[in-house]
Design a protein around this motif. Structure first.
Motif: not given
Length: 120
Positions: A41-45, A112-120
């Protein structure tokens, strides 16, 4: 300083083998590779929302769960989405699988290098 920050980024990303891959917007998800985490679901989105023209990159930080090798499963799923014409193989957005272990001292720097963290 900006130079020091770039040095940290280069160090962390280089150690992960993905130096120079950052985009204008960088997403990360961290999870054990298992069906219950809904990685499909995460990848598809992500893959249906963005394409290669978007200045974005998605880093999947995962490790083997009971389903086995994440790279094998992700490639198989991409082939399914392409054959079902859900996504276009020539228009895929930037995505990296990071399945190697990260030292405890480097993990916060990677976050710290990322702009957002996405929960699966």
């Amino acid at each position: 300083s900006p130079e020091a920050a770039k040095g940290i980024e280069a160090d962390v990303m280089a150690k992960l083998g993905i130096n120079g891959t950052k985009a204008g917007w960088n997403l990360m998800s961290l999870f054990k590779f298992e069906r219950r985490k809904n990685w499909k679901g995460l990848l598809r989105a992500y893959l249906t929302e963005f394409n290669k023209k978007d200045d974005i990159c998605f880093y999947l930080k995962t490790h083997e769960g009971w389903e086995g090798n994440p790279e094998k499963w992700i490639k198989q799923y991409l082939r399914e989405l392409i054959s079902e014409k859900v996504i276009n193989a020539k228009q895929l957005p930037c995505i990296f699988l990071v399945d190697s272990m990260i030292d405890a001292e480097l993990l916060p720097k990677f976050f710290g290098e990322m702009d957002a963290f996405v929960l699966p």
